[in-house]
Design a protein around this motif. Structure first.
Motif, PDB file in Angstrom:
ATOM      1  N   LEU A  60      33.618  39.731  49.330  1.00  0.00           N
ATOM      2  CA  LEU A  60      34.597  40.489  48.538  1.00  0.00           C
ATOM      3  C   LEU A  60      36.031  40.150  48.956  1.00  0.00           C
ATOM      4  N   SER A  61      36.250  39.995  50.247  1.00  0.00           N
ATOM      5  CA  SER A  61      37.590  39.658  50.731  1.00  0.00           C
ATOM      6  C   SER A  61      38.019  38.291  50.219  1.00  0.00           C
ATOM      7  N   MET A  62      37.065  37.370  50.131  1.00  0.00           N
ATOM      8  CA  MET A  62      37.383  36.042  49.606  1.00  0.00           C
ATOM      9  C   MET A  62      37.667  36.106  48.100  1.00  0.00           C
ATOM     10  N   LYS A  63      36.978  36.987  47.385  1.00  0.00           N
ATOM     11  CA  LYS A  63      37.252  37.184  45.958  1.00  0.00           C
ATOM     12  C   LYS A  63      38.605  37.855  45.760  1.00  0.00           C
ATOM     13  N   LYS A  64      39.017  38.637  46.752  1.00  0.00           N
ATOM     14  CA  LYS A  64      40.268  39.377  46.647  1.00  0.00           C
ATOM     15  C   LYS A  64      41.487  38.451  46.702  1.00  0.00           C
ATOM     16  N   THR A  65      41.389  37.339  47.410  1.00  0.00           N
ATOM     17  CA  THR A  65      42.535  36.451  47.594  1.00  0.00           C
ATOM     18  C   THR A  65      43.137  35.974  46.269  1.00  0.00           C
TER      19      THR A  65
ATOM     20  N   GLU B  48      44.277  45.873  38.557  1.00  0.00           N
ATOM     21  CA  GLU B  48      43.001  46.458  38.135  1.00  0.00           C
ATOM     22  C   GLU B  48      41.833  45.813  38.886  1.00  0.00           C
ATOM     23  N   GLY B  49      41.858  44.482  38.978  1.00  0.00           N
ATOM     24  CA  GLY B  49      40.820  43.771  39.724  1.00  0.00           C
ATOM     25  C   GLY B  49      40.842  44.131  41.198  1.00  0.00           C
ATOM     26  N   LEU B  50      42.039  44.283  41.749  1.00  0.00           N
ATOM     27  CA  LEU B  50      42.183  44.660  43.157  1.00  0.00           C
ATOM     28  C   LEU B  50      41.613  46.056  43.396  1.00  0.00           C
ATOM     29  N   SER B  51      41.830  46.933  42.460  1.00  0.00           N
ATOM     30  CA  SER B  51      41.308  48.290  42.573  1.00  0.00           C
ATOM     31  C   SER B  51      39.776  48.296  42.563  1.00  0.00           C
ATOM     32  N   LYS B  52      39.178  47.493  41.687  1.00  0.00           N
ATOM     33  CA  LYS B  52      37.715  47.414  41.612  1.00  0.00           C
ATOM     34  C   LYS B  52      37.134  46.877  42.918  1.00  0.00           C
ATOM     35  N   ILE B  53      37.735  45.815  43.435  1.00  0.00           N
ATOM     36  CA  ILE B  53      37.229  45.222  44.676  1.00  0.00           C
ATOM     37  C   ILE B  53      37.408  46.194  45.839  1.00  0.00           C
ATOM     38  N   THR B  54      38.505  46.915  45.855  1.00  0.00           N
ATOM     39  CA  THR B  54      38.735  47.889  46.922  1.00  0.00           C
ATOM     40  C   THR B  54      37.681  48.990  46.885  1.00  0.00           C
TER      41      THR B  54
END
Length: 172
Positions: free
Chosen positions: A25-30, A39-45
């Motif tokens: 998930l952290s790698m997807k967050k970059t 919005e994507g950052l919120s979902k991953i968080t």
């Protein structure tokens, strides 16, 4: 003692799998941080929070198993580390090897996670600096200097540059 070790190894393997999911998930967050996709950052968080809750539950289980092992070995649990347990298990090479492997895997996964999180932290800091710079730029444009126009009595009659009436002109 054998079942205690198996329980500890199983919990550590589950914990490593959870940390690997967190790393993914952290790698997807970059790229999401780079794209400023809130919005994507919120979902991953949100997904990360679920995994962290799972890790906390597994960590509590690991602490229980470590406490049980410390009681059997008559050692103080506060001073008993996983590396110490690996050393103590020299008489049981199969369990020692399995424990050492999961220890190394967990250590590697957490190291990678720390590296990716540090990179994401720096990206977020850069994004915040850019937002602050843009806000300062907008504020400085709104408070532009006055022109140097003086009247005969040496009074400044200049207007503020770059500033109109400050609102929307509906007549145009």
């Amino acid at each position: 003692m054998a079942s205690l070790m198996e329980n500890l190894i199983n919990v550590l393997q589950e914990e490593n799998a959870a940390y690997e999911s967190l790393l993914e998930l952290s790698m997807k967050k970059t790229p999401i941080i780079v794209a400023s996709d809130l919005e994507g950052l919120s979902k991953i968080t949100d997904e990360e929070q679920d995994i962290v809750a799972k890790i906390n539950r597994l960590d509590a289980k690991r602490a229980e198993h470590t406490q049980d092992i410390a009681n059997v070995l008559n050692k103080d649990v506060k001073n008993l580390k996983l590396a110490d347990i690996i050393e103590i298990m020299a008489a049981r090479p199969k369990e020692q090897k399995a424990l050492a492997q999961v220890h190394d895997a967990l250590k590697d996964t957490i190291g990678q996670l720390a590296r990716v999180n540090e990179q994401n932290k720096e990206l977020i800091a850069s994004s915040l600096e850019m937002v602050e710079f843009n806000m300062n730029l907008v504020q400085s444009m709104r408070s532009a200097p006055e022109t140097a126009n003086y009247t005969r009595g040496a009074y400044n009659s200049g207007s503020i540059m770059g500033r109109g009436n400050g609102g929307f002109d509906a007549k145009q």
